[in-house]
Enzyme design. Structure first.
Site, short mmCIF file in Angstrom:
data_model
loop_
_atom_site.label_atom_id
_atom_site.label_comp_id
_atom_site.label_asym_id
_atom_site.label_seq_id
_atom_site.Cartn_x
_atom_site.Cartn_y
_atom_site.Cartn_z
N GLY A 267 -8.14 -7.73 3.78
CA GLY A 267 -9.03 -7.86 4.92
C GLY A 267 -8.46 -8.55 6.14
N ARG B 52 -2.41 -1.42 -6.54
CA ARG B 52 -1.54 -2.59 -6.38
C ARG B 52 -1.91 -3.60 -7.46
NH1 ARG B 52 -4.40 -4.60 -0.74
NH2 ARG B 52 -6.43 -5.15 -1.63
N HIS C 143 -15.42 -8.63 0.70
CA HIS C 143 -14.43 -9.52 1.30
C HIS C 143 -14.56 -10.94 0.76
CE1 HIS C 143 -13.11 -12.42 4.43
NE2 HIS C 143 -12.07 -11.59 4.50
N ARG D 278 -3.83 2.68 8.33
CA ARG D 278 -4.08 1.46 7.57
C ARG D 278 -2.81 0.62 7.47
NH1 ARG D 278 -6.69 3.31 2.02
NH2 ARG D 278 -7.90 1.39 2.15
N CYS E 123 9.34 -38.95 -9.42
CA CYS E 123 7.97 -39.42 -9.62
C CYS E 123 7.14 -39.37 -8.35
CB CYS E 123 7.97 -40.84 -10.18
SG CYS E 123 8.76 -42.06 -9.11
N TYR F 227 13.50 -34.95 -16.03
CA TYR F 227 12.04 -34.80 -16.11
C TYR F 227 11.43 -34.87 -14.72
CZ TYR F 227 11.56 -39.83 -15.32
OH TYR F 227 11.60 -41.09 -14.76
N SER G 271 14.87 -42.90 -10.93
CA SER G 271 13.65 -42.13 -10.71
C SER G 271 13.49 -41.97 -9.21
CB SER G 271 12.43 -42.85 -11.29
OG SER G 271 11.27 -42.09 -11.06
N MET H 8 -5.64 -7.73 7.96
CA MET H 8 -5.09 -6.85 9.00
C MET H 8 -6.00 -5.64 9.15
SD MET H 8 -1.01 -7.25 8.35
CE MET H 8 -1.11 -6.76 6.64
N GLU I 170 14.72 -44.25 -3.40
CA GLU I 170 13.83 -43.76 -2.34
C GLU I 170 14.38 -44.05 -0.94
OE1 GLU I 170 10.06 -45.84 -3.08
OE2 GLU I 170 11.22 -47.21 -4.31
N LYS J 141 0.83 -1.20 0.00
CA LYS J 141 0.00 0.00 0.00
C LYS J 141 0.87 1.25 0.00
CE LYS J 141 -3.61 -0.33 2.60
NZ LYS J 141 -4.64 -0.66 1.59
N THR K 168 10.23 -39.50 -4.13
CA THR K 168 10.47 -38.57 -3.02
C THR K 168 9.49 -38.74 -1.86
OG1 THR K 168 9.24 -36.91 -4.27
CG2 THR K 168 11.66 -36.82 -4.38
N ASN K 169 8.36 -39.42 -2.07
CA ASN K 169 7.47 -39.68 -0.93
C ASN K 169 8.21 -40.53 0.11
OD1 ASN K 169 5.59 -38.44 -2.54
ND2 ASN K 169 4.56 -40.32 -3.14
N ASP K 170 8.75 -41.67 -0.34
CA ASP K 170 9.46 -42.56 0.59
C ASP K 170 10.83 -42.00 0.96
OD1 ASP K 170 7.53 -44.39 1.01
OD2 ASP K 170 8.30 -45.91 -0.35
#
Length: 879
Positions: A98, A332, A451, A89, A832, A852, A765, A100, A746, A23, A768-770
């Site tokens: 809305g 803005r 809002h 403000r 993956c 990839y 490959s 703050m 993994e 602002k 990344t989860n495990d």
């Protein structure tokens, strides 16, 4: 000389959003452009951490700026004859609409109110400004509940049969003021009358609002981190509530819902700014202003054009008109829906305002799934009952049961309900948690810039606002429309693109990629280096992925193919078999199913690579758990139920996620891997037999949960032996059906020993989860119990199961890629896990040198855009 923290608009020598806030820098820029900005000053974001303990030199600088403000305005702060009133403000570097606090009309007391009335010859306006100030200051600064002030106001309106606030006379407003004074006295003591005290209290409150629950929640929900706080802007009041030649409004230089070019917004005559954004009155379209205030409208449109041309982006603008004179209060970059963002970006390139690079960087990749959400079926809409029509505040479709408070939404979802529509007279900032959790939002009051509308657009949440035909009673948990009452068990459907509200459920249809969206995706392909594949193991998902531009399959989870039809029985038979011959018998039942599934994947992905992971999950996931299932397996296997129970019990594991799964199954039971590999290669041969011109993009056979190079050597040997046998049977060759055998990385040990593994694996490959689970020692299934607390305490900025932990897990990936290339210079590396569709993780993958990413079909467009942004970011960093 002490550091300067307070700057008159336009006077900071090196203005940035980080210091002046969004602002503050907008006001500074507009001041420099010579636009009609009310005089004011900004207290920088650097002061936010002081809280209520502002240093003496900051207090002194505030006093000096007030004196300058008095000189510029010709008014005196606290003077009873010619009072200077100010607004206080907030304004952080990133917009949080809305969330703050704001205080308007500050400086009023009984004496300055009389002075304002005489100076303007408008007693009603002075009384209205005073009651507004008392309500806003009492709520924001003194922390008295907003509803308590509303009850006082409503009581006076009811007593005198007034519908709108603007209908109240001066005498009636005096009754409201007396009621407010009594309320404040009862709740907190006397209302402060010294303007200097009011100012200091308001500044403290606005800085303090940076840490209020709704602002903290908003930052968490929107991933806003790294900011030092909010700035505070103190500005001379201009008044839109002096009569019918005054007003206030919010405008956009383009439509924030659709992106359509041209001025868009709303305004109210005889009102102040909070009336528009709070949704208390439903405002008028800004185009109507051309009839009511033609000269002012013409001036405003010229300002719109100037600001958009200067900032080269769609602007969100607040303005006030005082007795026909225009004043600019804010500009803005405006929040917009994904559809609007895409259209605006493309059209601004066509207009020559920005280039393709900038257009791509303007897109929030995470918002792209909004464009892929289903929409309502036009034919079925005609068959359903239209309850009411409001304003199309935020596009999309939402179907769910009614809920009437934000707290109710959160509570019911936690209890297991699924889709809820939040129905409110109007929303307020404290509703943020429920708004985020709801499927959609509908309000009886408020306009396109209320809002509810602004926050919903920022969230990508379907919203219909200003549905005046609805009467919503949160206390009674009911919505009345057309004489019929709807409650918590009733479904409604919202069409955020048309503003329609329907009874019950309307059918939805799939979204497609076309128009401006297709253009953005085509441009993304011009810039990105990373390939984008999809995680899919059935024909439907594979086709959807290809439609969205996937360049093949990065992960086909073969175990997902086992849960349909009679397959699960054969799988259980295989697992429970206690002899190789019986296991192979069960596997022979599974082979035709697997082969047919692989034929589907290959046919959809002709010319593209297909990566197929061998059986990975813990075996217990497939085992029968009920008495009925165990009895069925006993009959199938011609053994007793007790024997089945014993076999199941013998396979129990303490921690199955790091137990007997993945490559360990293949090493112990190589016949399982042989069956799957045979099915893959036979499917490939079948494709060639059906179509002599069929072209393979490459078959990738992936060995999962590898920890040791010996595991890879054993299973690679099984794979090559099986492939050669099938090729000999089918008279095929590797030249005709190209393939690779690689691994899923993994486990940390696999990353550390990647050089050795790469000598026998042709691709990596990263799962990344495990890898996240095994690196952090967190179970993905149980992490929800503590990760939210970790996020609150800033242990992590983002959930590491949603956004890659780049300094921990990421370092292991870096190590594996580097060492992998030492072992095999041409090794191909991808990702993956779920992180393959998350923008910050994709940026990491680009920087880490992966080839990839692979993600779910509906994240493919996200990944394409994020990959392009990563390449552009890298290019810009080198310039």
């Amino acid at each position: 000389m002490s550091k300067q923290y307070c700057f008159m608009f336009g006077e900071h020598p090196n203005p940035t959003k980080a210091i002046l806030g969004g602002k503050g820098i907008g006001l500074a820029d507009m001041t420099k452009f010579g636009l009609p900005v009310p005089y004011g000053f900004t207290i920088t974001t650097e002061c936010c951490h002081f809280g209520k303990d502002l240093p003496a030199d900051v207090e002194k600088q505030i006093d000096e700026c007030i004196k300058k403000l008095e000189e510029k305005s010709g008014k005196k702060f606290g003077d009873p004859t010619n009072p200077l009133l100010v607004s206080v403000r907030s304004g952080a570097a990133i917009s949080m609409p809305g969330m703050m606090d704001t205080v308007l009309n500050l400086g009023l007391n009984a004496e300055t109110r009389e002075g304002l009335a005489k100076k303007t010859n408008n007693p009603r306006f002075a009384a209205d400004s005073y009651r507004r100030f008392m309500q806003m200051f009492g709520n924001v600064v003194m922390e008295i509940e907003h509803d308590k002030f509303e009850k006082v106001l409503a009581s006076v309106k009811s007593k005198h049969s007034r519908v709108l606030d603007t209908d109240l006379t001066t005498e009636e407003l005096d009754e409201v003021i007396v009621g407010y004074q009594d309320l404040v006295r009862k709740e907190k003591g006397e209302f402060p009358t010294d303007p200097r005290v009011q100012l200091r209290m308001a500044i403290d409150a606005v800085f303090g609002s940076w840490s209020n629950p709704r602002a903290v929640t908003y930052r968490r929900l929107n991933g806003i981190t790294g900011l030092i706080g909010t700035a505070v802007n103190v500005q001379m009041m201009v008044f839109g509530n002096t009569g019918d030649r005054s007003g206030t409004g919010v405008g956009f230089t383009r439509n924030p819902s659709t992106g359509e070019a041209g001025a868009y917004g709303e305004y109210l005559l005889n009102a102040q700014g909070e009336d528009v954004v709070a949704g208390i009155r439903t405002p008028h379209p800004i185009t109507l202003m051309e009839q009511e205030l033609p000269e002012t409208y013409k001036e405003l449109m010229a300002v719109f054009q100037l600001l958009e041309k200067n900032f080269k982006d769609m602007q969100d603008i607040e303005f006030t008109v005082e007795e026909g004179k225009l004043f600019m209060l804010q500009t803005r970059s405006g929040k917009r829906t994904a559809a609007a963002a895409v259209r605006i970006a493309v059209e601004m390139v066509e207009e020559g305002l920005i280039d393709k690079e900038e257009a791509l960087m303007r897109i929030d990749a995470d918002s792209i799934p909004q464009l892929l959400f289903p929409r309502l079926d036009d034919a079925d809409k005609k068959n359903q009952k239209l309850l009411a029509k409001g304003l199309p505040a935020s596009p999309g479709a939402a179907i769910g049961k009614l809920a009437f408070t934000a707290e109710e939404v959160v509570k019911r979802l936690a209890a297991g309900e699924k889709d809820l529509i939040l129905a409110r007279e109007e929303t307020c900032p404290d509703d943020i948690e429920g708004m985020n959790a709801a499927k959609g939002i509908v309000t009886a009051r408020g306009g396109m810039t209320s809002h509810a509308a602004v926050v919903a657009r920022g969230m990508g949440k379907c919203c219909v606002s200003g549905v005046s035909a609805l009467h919503i009673d949160a206390d009674k948990q009911q919505m009345i429309v057309g004489g019929k009452t709807y409650g918590p068990n009733d479904f409604i459907t919202l069409d955020g693109s048309t503003g329609e509200v329907f009874e019950n459920k309307v059918q939805v249809v799939e979204a497609t990629v076309s128009g401006h969206f297709q253009t953005i995706l085509d441009w993304a392909n011009e810039f990105r280096r990373l390939g984008v594949r999809a995680n899919a193991e059935n024909r439907k998902d594979a086709m959807k992925a290809r439609e969205f531009g996937a360049e093949g399959i990065g992960l086909a989870r073969t175990e997902h193919m086992f849960f349909t039809g009679n397959r699960i029985i054969a799988v259980r038979e295989m697992i429970l078999a206690d002899q190789v011959e019986k296991r192979e018998e069960a596997l022979n039942k599974l082979l035709p199913y697997q082969r047919a599934d692989f034929v589907d994947l290959f046919s959809v992905n002709e010319g593209l690579p297909v990566n197929i992971r061998l059986l990975d999950p813990p075996l217990h996931e497939f085992l029968p758990s009920t008495k009925a299932d165990m009895k069925q397996m006993a009959e199938e296997m011609h053994i007793s139920v007790e024997k089945v129970e014993h076999l199941c019990a013998s396979m129990h594991e303490i921690n199955p996620m790091i137990g007997f799964r993945g490559c360990r199954l293949g090493v112990v039971y190589p016949e399982i891997s042989r069956m799957q590999i045979r099915a893959i290669v036979e499917a490939a041969c079948e494709c060639v037999e059906k179509n002599a011109n069929y072209k393979f993009g490459g078959i990738e056979i992936m060995i999962p949960v590898v920890a040791h190079v010996k595991e890879v050597e054993i299973l690679r040997e099984v794979a090559l032996d099986t492939i050669n046998k099938v090729f000999a049977e089918k008279k095929q060759t590797k030249e005709r059906i190209p393939y690779k055998v690689g691994v899923m990385i993994e486990l940390p040990r696999a990353c550390i020993t990647a050089e050795e593994i790469a000598k026998v694996a042709e691709f990596f490959s990263f799962g990344t989860n495990d890898l996240t689970q095994t690196t952090l020692g967190y179970s993905r299934d149980d992490a929800g119990k503590f990760i939210p607390v970790y996020l609150e305490k800033n242990v992590y900025e983002k959930d590491p199961f949603q956004a890659l932990d780049q300094t921990g897990v990421g370092e292991l990936i870096h190590m594996a890629v580097e060492r992998g290339h030492k072992g095999r210079s041409d090794i191909h590396c991808g990702i993956c896990g779920e992180h393959g569709g998350e923008p910050s993780s994709i940026d990491f993958c680009h920087r880490a040198g992966l080839d990839y990413v692979s993600c779910s079909p509906f994240r493919v467009p996200v990944a394409r855009i994020a990959a392009a942004q990563a390449a552009i970011r890298e290019k810009r960093s080198k310039q």
